[in-house]
Design a protein around this motif. Structure first.
Motif, PDB file in Angstrom:
ATOM      1  N   LEU A 112     126.414  -6.251 124.937  1.00  0.00           N
ATOM      2  CA  LEU A 112     126.642  -5.634 126.088  1.00  0.00           C
ATOM      3  C   LEU A 112     125.643  -4.618 126.475  1.00  0.00           C
ATOM      4  N   PHE A 113     125.138  -4.374 127.721  1.00  0.00           N
ATOM      5  CA  PHE A 113     124.179  -3.533 128.183  1.00  0.00           C
ATOM      6  C   PHE A 113     124.587  -2.824 129.520  1.00  0.00           C
ATOM      7  N   VAL A 114     124.181  -1.570 129.533  1.00  0.00           N
ATOM      8  CA  VAL A 114     124.372  -0.779 130.556  1.00  0.00           C
ATOM      9  C   VAL A 114     122.959  -0.034 130.916  1.00  0.00           C
ATOM     10  N   SER A 115     122.604  -0.318 132.085  1.00  0.00           N
ATOM     11  CA  SER A 115     121.124   0.336 132.538  1.00  0.00           C
ATOM     12  C   SER A 115     121.173   1.387 133.690  1.00  0.00           C
ATOM     13  N   ASP A 116     120.683   2.431 133.554  1.00  0.00           N
ATOM     14  CA  ASP A 116     120.523   3.441 134.629  1.00  0.00           C
ATOM     15  C   ASP A 116     119.515   4.516 134.553  1.00  0.00           C
ATOM     16  N   GLU A 117     118.994   4.876 135.528  1.00  0.00           N
ATOM     17  CA  GLU A 117     117.990   5.841 135.510  1.00  0.00           C
ATOM     18  C   GLU A 117     118.399   7.183 134.978  1.00  0.00           C
ATOM     19  N   ASN A 118     119.725   7.678 135.104  1.00  0.00           N
ATOM     20  CA  ASN A 118     120.369   8.632 134.596  1.00  0.00           C
ATOM     21  C   ASN A 118     120.838   8.389 132.976  1.00  0.00           C
ATOM     22  N   TRP A 119     120.262   8.976 132.043  1.00  0.00           N
ATOM     23  CA  TRP A 119     120.475   8.595 130.712  1.00  0.00           C
ATOM     24  C   TRP A 119     122.080   9.077 130.350  1.00  0.00           C
ATOM     25  N   GLN A 120     122.441  10.102 130.911  1.00  0.00           N
ATOM     26  CA  GLN A 120     123.858  10.454 130.570  1.00  0.00           C
ATOM     27  C   GLN A 120     124.880   9.520 131.106  1.00  0.00           C
ATOM     28  N   LEU A 121     124.449   9.128 132.387  1.00  0.00           N
ATOM     29  CA  LEU A 121     125.537   8.202 133.038  1.00  0.00           C
ATOM     30  C   LEU A 121     125.669   7.064 132.429  1.00  0.00           C
ATOM     31  N   ALA A 122     124.532   6.442 131.885  1.00  0.00           N
ATOM     32  CA  ALA A 122     124.324   4.932 131.248  1.00  0.00           C
ATOM     33  C   ALA A 122     125.040   5.246 129.740  1.00  0.00           C
ATOM     34  N   CYS A 123     124.630   6.474 129.119  1.00  0.00           N
ATOM     35  CA  CYS A 123     125.652   6.518 127.902  1.00  0.00           C
ATOM     36  C   CYS A 123     127.044   6.460 127.991  1.00  0.00           C
ATOM     37  N   THR A 124     127.592   7.490 129.055  1.00  0.00           N
ATOM     38  CA  THR A 124     129.138   7.726 129.270  1.00  0.00           C
ATOM     39  C   THR A 124     129.759   6.297 129.706  1.00  0.00           C
ATOM     40  N   ALA A 125     129.085   5.577 130.389  1.00  0.00           N
ATOM     41  CA  ALA A 125     129.652   4.373 130.901  1.00  0.00           C
ATOM     42  C   ALA A 125     129.737   3.410 129.830  1.00  0.00           C
ATOM     43  N   LEU A 126     128.687   3.020 128.820  1.00  0.00           N
ATOM     44  CA  LEU A 126     128.879   2.275 127.810  1.00  0.00           C
ATOM     45  C   LEU A 126     129.785   2.895 126.725  1.00  0.00           C
ATOM     46  N   GLY A 127     129.900   4.262 126.560  1.00  0.00           N
ATOM     47  CA  GLY A 127     130.658   4.868 125.858  1.00  0.00           C
ATOM     48  C   GLY A 127     132.295   4.499 125.944  1.00  0.00           C
ATOM     49  N   ALA A 128     132.454   4.518 127.368  1.00  0.00           N
ATOM     50  CA  ALA A 128     133.915   4.153 127.552  1.00  0.00           C
ATOM     51  C   ALA A 128     134.303   2.866 127.405  1.00  0.00           C
ATOM     52  N   VAL A 129     133.230   1.794 127.401  1.00  0.00           N
ATOM     53  CA  VAL A 129     133.407   0.549 127.052  1.00  0.00           C
ATOM     54  C   VAL A 129     133.647   0.502 125.487  1.00  0.00           C
ATOM     55  N   ARG A 130     132.850   1.054 124.874  1.00  0.00           N
ATOM     56  CA  ARG A 130     132.964   1.159 123.474  1.00  0.00           C
ATOM     57  C   ARG A 130     134.282   1.614 122.741  1.00  0.00           C
ATOM     58  N   LYS A 131     134.864   2.709 123.611  1.00  0.00           N
ATOM     59  CA  LYS A 131     136.369   3.143 123.386  1.00  0.00           C
ATOM     60  C   LYS A 131     137.434   2.269 123.753  1.00  0.00           C
ATOM     61  N   GLN A 132     137.215   1.445 124.627  1.00  0.00           N
ATOM     62  CA  GLN A 132     138.059   0.237 125.111  1.00  0.00           C
ATOM     63  C   GLN A 132     138.128  -0.832 124.217  1.00  0.00           C
TER      64      GLN A 132
END
Length: 610
Positions: A412-432
């Motif tokens: 699974l991959f998330v890509s965004d120019e905003n590092w923290q946004l990308a981390c937060t979104a994929l982190g939410a997937v990890r938690k789920q």
């Protein structure tokens, strides 16, 4: 019955008590009338005892027993008898005995209940609870349920253990005011109008922060308080308008001592209340690493599955969605020098996850503003399939080697120019995924960690100004003092959060004790001398009289009990909480007051709730 005062509780009788004459007090949990033989389950907060009304009872007692209904409050006099082996209830602490009643007195009867006190379970074993507002309307009945009793009992034990530990370490329990001056601390204050000072207001404290710092100036070098705090903010499952925290402060200290003291307190609490052994030291993770690896500054560490840097993927194929994330574009990325292209390898689940399952995970990512969730599987032959696999066909060996992926893994991959946004979104997937796949390590029931090295300032794009991430009294780490004004974005604070199982349990920091350094922080966040003096002048003034170096922390008691009891909401561990509208259905609080009360307080009400 001559003596209705209980001689024992409903949870203490054992086979060793057989033959004793006893008096029990409690509530009728249920009855079984077998015609001439009545069995009563009598309950108090200590447990349940079975009472048998048979041959030894008079006709009058039998008549009373047959009239009993659920939640009648009664006294029972009788003799302890051993149950036959076939009748022993191994699920009850008192299951080897019963009390043969010789007399019963009804203290009070009960109306028909709005819901059952006894557990109602579905076929799958899950407990069926009434509507929460109904439970809160009749909270005194809800509190009779065993899970609620155990929650409140544990809360009392934890509070005692806290006092026991901190007192043993030389801390003094000191109360601070609950009527204070309103100061900006992030949330809205609850205000109390003054009758004798028209037009002026007290504020209920969001925390004892300023007063505990003043206690350090006063020479009380180790302070604690089981503090009631108030914040006028939208309620959520783990928030309430009024809440309790274990408030601590220490002088002549440093971060290490505050952390080790808190670790010792938690170890004592868990051992003395749950007989659970916590590690001697908790994990420590830098804030940037927490986001980079787990997508959160309050990561759930009961399962591993770290996120990975996938910048190399942007160069392996012409997949445009990955370009922005790998380019380190955007203010946040420039500040942290980290890639906004993140990967998650979910081991051995590819055959279980359909496109529909992945789309559900993508919805989670989009909730946190991700543009999408790219994915592909490693099939049984080691080839990529599904999702973005066509872009990386033939590159399987390199991708799998760098990400540690194997056959039947989901990528699974998330890509965004905003590092923290990308981390937060994929982190939410990890938690789920942790929840969906039940990845939690059963041997790691409670996983504490410290998050350290937080950014001191955050830039507010809307106001084009700097704000403090924590509060304005936090001490910046010393290596940044010379560049506070010239490079605020690089400054890290000497602050720390304690997290447990994916929740922030406590925030703390070393404090500023130098008035000049404090004034510099005020200026950076746009506080003029006049504004700072009006809000915090008494504290800054106190610092001019020999303020010691000091620091502290404030674990949330409600949230701690919630996690210790594996509850989903702090409503379950507070005796009389408010609902999600910050109201109490039981006593209809908040409620209107009469016009004379408003007049006495010099208040004119311009709007009223219909």
């Amino acid at each position: 019955m001559e003596n209705t005062k209980r001689t024992v509780t409903c949870g203490e009788l054992t086979k060793a008590d057989v033959g004793k004459k006893v008096v029990l007090n409690g509530w009728v949990s249920r009855t079984r009338d077998l015609g001439g033989l009545v069995f009563i389950r009598l309950r108090d907060r200590y447990g349940i005892t079975q009472v048998m009304v048979g041959d030894k009872a008079s006709d009058e007692v039998k008549k009373i027993a047959s009239s009993l209904k659920s939640e009648y409050c009664i006294a029972v006099e009788g003799v302890v008898a051993a149950r036959a082996d076939k009748d022993v209830n191994k699920d009850m602490a008192t299951g080897e005995i019963e009390v043969e009643a010789t007399d019963i007195e009804i203290f009070t009867t009960s109306q028909e209940l709005p819901f059952s006190i006894e557990e109602v379970r579905q076929k799958d074993g899950s407990i069926v609870l009434p509507n929460e507002d109904l439970r809160l309307k009749y909270r005194y009945l809800d509190l009779r349920r065993d899970p609620m009793q155990q929650n409140i009992i544990l809360r009392s034990k934890v509070t005692f253990a806290t006092r026991e530990y901190l007192t043993s370490k030389g801390f003094l329990e000191i109360e601070t005011p609950t009527f204070i001056k309103s100061t900006p601390e992030g949330a809205r204050d609850y205000l109390v109008p003054s009758r004798v000072h028209p037009g002026k207001f007290y504020s209920l404290p969001q925390s004892p922060q300023l007063y505990k710092q003043l206690l350090m100036v006063s020479g009380f070098d180790k302070y604690f308080q089981i503090a009631r705090c108030y914040r006028d903010e939208d309620a959520r499952g783990d928030r309430q308008p009024e809440f309790t925290q274990i408030d601590m402060e220490m002088s002549f200290t440093n971060r290490e001592e505050v952390l080790s003291t808190t670790e010792g307190m938690m170890q004592h609490i868990f051992k003395s209340t749950l007989n659970y052994d916590l590690p001697a030291k908790f994990d420590r993770i830098a804030w940037e690493d927490a986001f980079d690896l787990y997508g959160s500054d309050k990561p759930d560490l009961r399962f591993d599955m770290k996120m990975q840097d996938a910048t190399f993927m942007a160069d392996l194929a012409d997949f445009n969605a990955f370009k922005a994330g790998a380019a380190n574009a955007g203010r946040d990325v420039q500040r942290h020098k980290r890639s906004g292209l993140k990967a998650l390898v979910v081991k051995n689940v590819a055959d279980k996850y359909s496109r529909k399952n992945v789309e559900a995970l993508e919805a989670v990512a989009k909730t946190y503003k991700a543009k999408g969730l790219a994915w592909m599987k490693v099939n049984a032959e080691g080839a990529f399939e599904g999702g973005i696999s066509k872009f990386y066909a033939g590159k399987e060996a390199e991708v799998c080697a760098k990400l540690g992926a194997e056959k039947n893994d989901l990528l699974l991959f998330v890509s965004d120019e905003n590092w923290q946004l990308a981390c937060t979104a994929l982190g939410a997937v990890r938690k789920q995924l942790g929840k969906d796949l039940n990845l939690y390590n059963p041997a790691d029931e409670f996983h504490f960690a410290w998050i350290i090295d937080f950014p001191y300032f955050a830039f507010n794009e809307e106001t084009n100004s700097w704000e403090t991430e924590h509060h304005m009294f936090t001490l910046p780490q010393k290596q940044y003092w010379d560049t506070l004004e010239s490079d605020p974005g690089a400054v890290k604070g000497d602050l720390y959060d304690l997290v447990l199982n994916g929740y922030e349990l406590a925030s703390g920091s070393m404090r500023i004790n130098d008035p000049e350094l404090q004034q510099r922080i005020f200026k950076i966040v746009g506080y003029s001398n006049e504004r700072a003096e009006k809000a915090f002048g008494f504290l800054v003034q106190a610092f001019k009289f020999g303020a010691p170096p000091h620091g502290g922390i404030a674990p949330g008691l409600d949230r701690l009990i919630m996690l210790m009891r594996h509850e989903e909401s702090i409503h379950e561990v507070i005796a009389f909480p408010k609902n999600n509208l910050a109201a109490s259905p039981m006593d209809e609080c908040p409620a209107p007051v009469d016009e004379q009360q408003l007049k006495d307080l010099h208040i004119v009400c311009t709007e009223k709730e219909e």
